[in-house]
Write a protein that holds these residues in place. Structure first.
Motif, short mmCIF file in Angstrom:
data_model
loop_
_atom_site.label_atom_id
_atom_site.label_comp_id
_atom_site.label_asym_id
_atom_site.label_seq_id
_atom_site.Cartn_x
_atom_site.Cartn_y
_atom_site.Cartn_z
N VAL A 85 0.84 -1.36 0.07
CA VAL A 85 -0.17 0.26 -0.04
C VAL A 85 0.82 1.26 0.17
O VAL A 85 1.88 1.19 0.73
CB VAL A 85 -1.05 0.03 1.14
CG1 VAL A 85 -1.57 1.49 1.22
CG2 VAL A 85 -2.14 -1.08 1.12
N THR A 86 0.66 2.23 -0.94
CA THR A 86 1.48 3.49 -1.12
C THR A 86 0.72 4.71 -1.10
O THR A 86 -0.32 4.77 -1.75
CB THR A 86 2.25 3.20 -2.35
OG1 THR A 86 2.90 2.15 -2.56
CG2 THR A 86 3.32 4.42 -2.66
N VAL A 190 -3.65 13.23 -0.62
CA VAL A 190 -2.60 11.99 -0.56
C VAL A 190 -3.41 10.97 -1.64
O VAL A 190 -4.55 10.66 -1.39
CB VAL A 190 -2.42 11.34 0.67
CG1 VAL A 190 -1.99 10.28 0.75
CG2 VAL A 190 -1.89 12.31 1.59
N VAL A 191 -2.70 10.38 -2.61
CA VAL A 191 -3.47 9.46 -3.47
C VAL A 191 -2.97 7.99 -3.02
O VAL A 191 -1.71 7.74 -2.66
CB VAL A 191 -2.70 9.69 -5.08
CG1 VAL A 191 -3.43 8.68 -5.76
CG2 VAL A 191 -2.77 10.89 -5.60
N VAL A 192 -3.93 7.24 -2.73
CA VAL A 192 -3.53 5.96 -2.29
C VAL A 192 -3.57 4.73 -2.80
O VAL A 192 -4.61 4.63 -3.75
CB VAL A 192 -4.71 5.65 -0.78
CG1 VAL A 192 -4.44 4.25 -0.30
CG2 VAL A 192 -4.45 6.67 0.04
N PHE A 193 -2.57 4.09 -3.04
CA PHE A 193 -2.61 2.95 -4.01
C PHE A 193 -2.56 1.38 -3.31
O PHE A 193 -1.84 1.41 -2.34
CB PHE A 193 -1.33 3.10 -4.85
CG PHE A 193 -1.15 4.19 -5.98
CD1 PHE A 193 -1.38 3.99 -7.26
CD2 PHE A 193 -0.73 5.46 -5.74
CE1 PHE A 193 -1.48 4.88 -8.21
CE2 PHE A 193 -0.64 6.50 -6.42
CZ PHE A 193 -1.15 6.46 -7.67
N ASP A 194 -3.47 0.77 -3.68
CA ASP A 194 -3.60 -0.47 -3.07
C ASP A 194 -2.39 -1.24 -3.55
O ASP A 194 -1.37 -0.73 -4.16
CB ASP A 194 -4.91 -1.25 -3.71
CG ASP A 194 -6.37 -0.47 -3.17
OD1 ASP A 194 -6.03 0.20 -2.43
OD2 ASP A 194 -7.16 -0.57 -3.99
N ALA A 195 -2.25 -2.44 -2.97
CA ALA A 195 -1.19 -3.59 -3.05
C ALA A 195 -1.10 -3.95 -4.78
O ALA A 195 -0.17 -4.48 -5.16
CB ALA A 195 -1.32 -4.83 -2.21
#
Length: 222
Positions: A85-86, A190-195
């Motif tokens: 997660v990023t 904040v842009v949240v990237f999944d795994a």
């Protein structure tokens, strides 16, 4: 009294300042509209609590770009974030408010996360001011919060491409003042990237620590 007559250069400078300020205001308006739409969607779900995040109408893939980390080494953003997660954020070190507040809130949040959750998440801070933010300065800034936070820089073109690929408004540099100082209008979400390397939601400026604490374990578990 002697009338002051603007020279062509003075007029051009003033027009440039006004144009740049309009662009900065536009970025702020875009961010506000995104937040407002998200809140409107939340309010229509009367049986559900209002979410802390804004769902993207179109998912965004992690930018496929190589930048430079705080050690001066290449950092392949997509490869390094694979399976994790990023939380991707674009800002700059001289930011007077949003950037240090975001980092401080995330730092305090991570101090309270379970170790297995914390170890599954990366915070990536990408500068929008490469002229002033050297890799070493980025490292020193982020170390004040959490040494594991990742700081990245690159060429102006690469940083612009990264913002476009991440789906955020491209930062705009205001004209410098008499002392050579300037502000940078930039996206504050904040842009949240999944795994799986896909972002389906963004978290606007102002999300509380308690909200992050509630959401991050779920993001890791999904």
């Amino acid at each position: 009294m002697t009338d002051v007559i603007d020279t062509p250069a003075t007029v051009d400078d003033e027009l440039e300042r006004r144009t740049t300020r309009r662009r900065v205001i536009t970025i702020a308006i875009v961010a506000f509209v995104v937040l407002a739409v998200g809140l409107a969607v939340g309010f229509t779900r009367s049986s559900e609590p209002t979410p802390n995040w804004v769902e993207l109408s179109t998912p965004v893939e992690m930018p496929d770009i190589v930048l430079t980390d705080t050690d001066g080494e290449p950092y392949d953003l997509r490869a390094e974030s694979e399976g994790r997660v990023t939380l991707l954020y674009f800002g700059y070190l001289n930011c007077p408010d949003a950037c240090p507040i975001h980092m401080a809130v995330l730092d305090h949040t991570f101090e309270q996360l379970a170790p297995d959750v914390r170890s599954s998440i990366d915070v990536v801070f990408v500068t929008t001011d490469p002229e002033r933010d050297s890799p070493a300065d980025l490292g020193a800034f982020l170390d004040r919060f959490d040494p594991d936070f990742v700081g990245l820089t690159g060429s102006a073109d690469d940083l612009r491409d990264a913002q476009v690929a991440a789906g955020v408004p491209v930062a705009v540099v205001e004209p410098a003042d008499a002392d050579g100082e300037y502000l940078v209008g930039h996206a504050t979400q904040v842009v949240v990237f999944d795994a799986d390397g896909v972002a389906r939601r963004v978290y606007p400026f102002g999300v509380r620590q308690s909200d992050w604490l509630a959401d991050l374990p779920r993001l890791v578990a999904e």
